[in-house]
Design an enzyme around this catalytic site. Structure first.
Site, PDB file in Angstrom:
ATOM      1  N   SER A 205     -21.448  52.634  48.582  1.00 51.43           N
ATOM      2  CA  SER A 205     -22.278  50.703  47.734  1.00 51.43           C
ATOM      3  C   SER A 205     -22.288  49.991  49.191  1.00 51.43           C
ATOM      4  CB  SER A 205     -21.616  50.344  46.405  1.00 51.43           C
ATOM      5  OG  SER A 205     -21.940  51.621  45.809  1.00 51.43           O
ATOM      6  N   ALA A 238     -15.776  47.840  40.917  1.00 47.91           N
ATOM      7  CA  ALA A 238     -15.391  48.998  41.474  1.00 47.91           C
ATOM      8  C   ALA A 238     -16.174  50.190  41.591  1.00 47.91           C
ATOM      9  CB  ALA A 238     -14.923  49.516  39.582  1.00 47.91           C
ATOM     10  N   GLY A 240     -15.636  48.645  44.963  1.00 46.87           N
ATOM     11  CA  GLY A 240     -15.276  47.629  45.729  1.00 46.87           C
ATOM     12  C   GLY A 240     -15.672  47.422  46.606  1.00 46.87           C
ATOM     13  N   ASP A 257     -14.506  44.249  36.520  1.00 46.41           N
ATOM     14  CA  ASP A 257     -14.657  45.400  36.446  1.00 46.41           C
ATOM     15  C   ASP A 257     -13.728  45.828  35.840  1.00 46.41           C
ATOM     16  OD1 ASP A 257     -16.045  48.187  36.694  1.00 46.41           O
ATOM     17  OD2 ASP A 257     -17.347  47.546  37.717  1.00 46.41           O
ATOM     18  N   ASP A 277     -15.683  42.019  30.680  1.00 49.25           N
ATOM     19  CA  ASP A 277     -17.406  42.039  30.815  1.00 49.25           C
ATOM     20  C   ASP A 277     -17.858  40.653  31.957  1.00 49.25           C
ATOM     21  OD1 ASP A 277     -20.121  42.276  30.141  1.00 49.25           O
ATOM     22  OD2 ASP A 277     -19.927  42.275  28.081  1.00 49.25           O
ATOM     23  N   ASP A 293     -23.572  44.369  40.916  1.00 48.48           N
ATOM     24  CA  ASP A 293     -24.445  45.349  41.352  1.00 48.48           C
ATOM     25  C   ASP A 293     -24.160  45.478  39.936  1.00 48.48           C
ATOM     26  OD1 ASP A 293     -25.468  47.980  42.468  1.00 48.48           O
ATOM     27  OD2 ASP A 293     -23.572  48.163  43.461  1.00 48.48           O
ATOM     28  N   LYS A 322     -31.974  47.571  38.383  1.00 50.44           N
ATOM     29  CA  LYS A 322     -32.107  48.927  38.593  1.00 50.44           C
ATOM     30  C   LYS A 322     -33.416  49.023  37.768  1.00 50.44           C
ATOM     31  CE  LYS A 322     -27.590  49.006  39.771  1.00 50.44           C
ATOM     32  NZ  LYS A 322     -26.984  49.704  41.203  1.00 50.44           N
TER      33      LYS A 322
HETATM   34  N1  SAM Z   1     -20.867  47.950  43.360  1.00 57.19           N
HETATM   35  C1  SAM Z   1     -19.817  48.262  43.548  1.00 57.19           C
HETATM   36  C2  SAM Z   1     -19.097  48.854  44.745  1.00 57.19           C
HETATM   37  O1  SAM Z   1     -19.876  48.125  46.135  1.00 57.19           O
HETATM   38  O2  SAM Z   1     -18.417  49.979  44.915  1.00 57.19           O
HETATM   39  C3  SAM Z   1     -20.288  48.971  42.850  1.00 57.19           C
HETATM   40  C4  SAM Z   1     -20.573  49.489  41.332  1.00 57.19           C
HETATM   41  S1  SAM Z   1     -21.157  50.705  40.519  1.00 57.19           S
HETATM   42  C5  SAM Z   1     -22.668  50.895  40.486  1.00 57.19           C
HETATM   43  C6  SAM Z   1     -21.172  49.803  38.631  1.00 57.19           C
HETATM   44  C7  SAM Z   1     -20.295  49.077  38.040  1.00 57.19           C
HETATM   45  O3  SAM Z   1     -20.705  48.021  37.245  1.00 57.19           O
HETATM   46  C8  SAM Z   1     -19.988  50.399  37.569  1.00 57.19           C
HETATM   47  O4  SAM Z   1     -18.377  50.369  38.275  1.00 57.19           O
HETATM   48  C9  SAM Z   1     -19.226  49.726  36.373  1.00 57.19           C
HETATM   49  O5  SAM Z   1     -18.381  50.012  35.412  1.00 57.19           O
HETATM   50  C10 SAM Z   1     -19.915  48.357  36.392  1.00 57.19           C
HETATM   51  N2  SAM Z   1     -20.322  47.338  35.049  1.00 57.19           N
HETATM   52  C11 SAM Z   1     -21.529  47.915  34.295  1.00 57.19           C
HETATM   53  N3  SAM Z   1     -22.012  46.990  33.222  1.00 57.19           N
HETATM   54  C12 SAM Z   1     -20.665  46.502  33.466  1.00 57.19           C
HETATM   55  C13 SAM Z   1     -20.163  45.019  32.694  1.00 57.19           C
HETATM   56  N4  SAM Z   1     -20.790  45.393  31.748  1.00 57.19           N
HETATM   57  N5  SAM Z   1     -19.595  43.913  33.051  1.00 57.19           N
HETATM   58  C14 SAM Z   1     -18.126  44.304  34.145  1.00 57.19           C
HETATM   59  N6  SAM Z   1     -18.666  45.503  34.903  1.00 57.19           N
HETATM   60  C15 SAM Z   1     -19.289  46.657  34.639  1.00 57.19           C
END
Ligand code: SAM
Length: 380
Positions: A205, A238, A240, A257, A277, A293, A322
């Site tokens: 990512s 996450a 990261g 996250d 959240d 993301d 998305k």
């Molecule tokens: N941008 C990140 C990277 O470069 O490593 C990857 C992100 S991953 C596609 C999506 C993340 O969004 C997941 O780790 C998930 O736990 C988090 N996520 C989804 N809904 C969330 C929420 N309501 N609050 C915080 N994190 C959330």
């Protein structure tokens, strides 16, 4: 310099090949997103007052938009404002049934009369059918380049200020000829910036944010808007990747996250990991940047992003939307309109489906007062 493309000879038919002049735009996209690109071009052309129609085939990786006033249409639809187009070219010839023993002569015959191109770009659609054409495109380019120079249609040395000539190889006997303006097109072949995954990057990512910063910001903006000591939030951080990209620009990041971040990202000393959240958390002080993301319904993300800008919690933002499986162009329009309305302040909004974006698009937002060298790069 004028960007008018003089007409090529019309509908030439010989015993060996069928060539026709075609006026319009040739745009590349992610394979499978042709309906979205066709929808976008059709709607944007109509809004700008142009008649035309999209010719497209599912999974081909490109759309032809046929239009009699293609030069004017091209000016009305700058490349940087097209969401689903990786590249925008001004197409002028469609040469089919070429004789493999001489593909060069018909190409030379189809060239506009009085244009000298500064570069030759040999390419093929980024699709299952198009990718195997890479070898042929290369060898055809090796034969075509000297022939173009001899005919006076291509400068001896590459000249980045002049129009580029693109030859898009669709098949062994079928090519499209097109031109591009350096200031109104992607500088990369196929419209794909080649980014290498850094050995330290926590996830693939990371490339998405790197590409977003490269494609959606210009060089001056990257320098001005991303500076050491700035503060950012990363929602859905996450493991990261995006946080890591920001730290490499020297930004301090609050990473939101519930999932874990890679240790070496935390070890930069620039990162605070908050298990919260991302739809509820808000910063205690105004930040320079917010990136997001989170995998969620695009409308929900768009609304939350709008709150951030409206409340002044950040100045600049990069976020992903998305896209659902159906009606992706309509959903894109709807989400961006919703965002712009609810943000309730003048913003420059640029959106693209990047090469590293799969079923999603990436949006960059900055206050409209920030000078934008390309001018009018907001959504049409
Ligand atoms: N941008 C990140 C990277 O470069 O490593 C990857 C992100 S991953 C596609 C999506 C993340 O969004 C997941 O780790 C998930 O736990 C988090 N996520 C989804 N809904 C969330 C929420 N309501 N609050 C915080 N994190 C959330």
């Amino acid at each position: 310099t004028s960007n008018a493309m003089p007409h090529a000879p019309c509908c030439v038919r010989t015993a060996n090949w069928v060539g026709s002049a075609i006026d319009g735009l040739l745009c590349y996209c992610r394979a499978g997103f042709e309906p979205e690109l066709a929808g976008e071009l059709t709607e944007r052309a109509a809004m700008a007052g142009f008649a035309g129609y999209a010719r497209t085939e599912r999974d081909s990786g490109f759309v032809l938009f046929v239009c009699d006033e293609a030069d004017a249409l091209s000016r009305a639809l700058p490349w940087s404002t097209l969401i689903f187009a990786r590249q925008k070219l001004r197409v002028f010839a469609d040469l089919d049934m070429l004789d493999p023993r001489d593909r060069i002569s018909p190409m030379l015959a189809a060239l506009p009369q009085d244009i000298r191109f500064g570069e030759l770009v040999m390419e093929h659609p980024d699709s299952e059918h198009g990718k195997p054409m890479a070898g042929l495109a290369r060898s055809l380019g090796n034969a075509l380049r000297p022939a173009l120079r001899k005919a006076g249609a291509l400068t001896r040395e590459a000249n980045p200020r002049l129009q580029r000539l693109h030859v898009c190889v669709l098949d062994g006997n079928h090519v499209l000829l097109a031109g591009s303006e350096p200031e109104d097109s992607a500088p990369w072949p196929l419209g794909i910036p080649r980014l290498r995954m850094h050995a330290d990057a926590p996830s693939r990512s990371a490339l998405k944010l790197e590409e977003a910063l490269l494609v959606l910001l210009d060089a001056d903006e990257r320098k001005r808007l991303l500076r050491e000591g700035m503060r950012a939030a990363d929602l859905g951080a996450a493991p990261g990747g995006w946080t890591w990209v920001l730290t490499r620009h020297g930004l301090r990041v609050q990473s939101i996250d519930n999932g874990p971040l890679r240790q070496h990202v935390l070890d930069t000393g620039l990162v605070e990991h908050l298990r919260a959240d991302g739809f509820a958390w808000q910063p205690q002080q105004a930040l320079d940047w917010m990136v997001c993301d989170m995998v969620e319904q695009p409308r929900r993300v768009a609304e939350r992003m709008a709150s951030w800008l409206r409340e002044g919690w950040c100045r600049h933002a990069v976020f992903n939307l998305k896209l659902p499986m159906k009606k992706r162009w309509q959903e894109t329009r709807l989400c961006l309109d919703l965002f712009a309305q609810q943000a309730g302040r003048p913003l420059t909004i640029r959106a693209k489906q990047l090469y590293h974006d799969r079923e999603e698009i990436t949006v960059f937002v900055t206050p409209a007062s920030a000078p934008s060298p390309a001018g009018g790069r907001g959504l049409g």
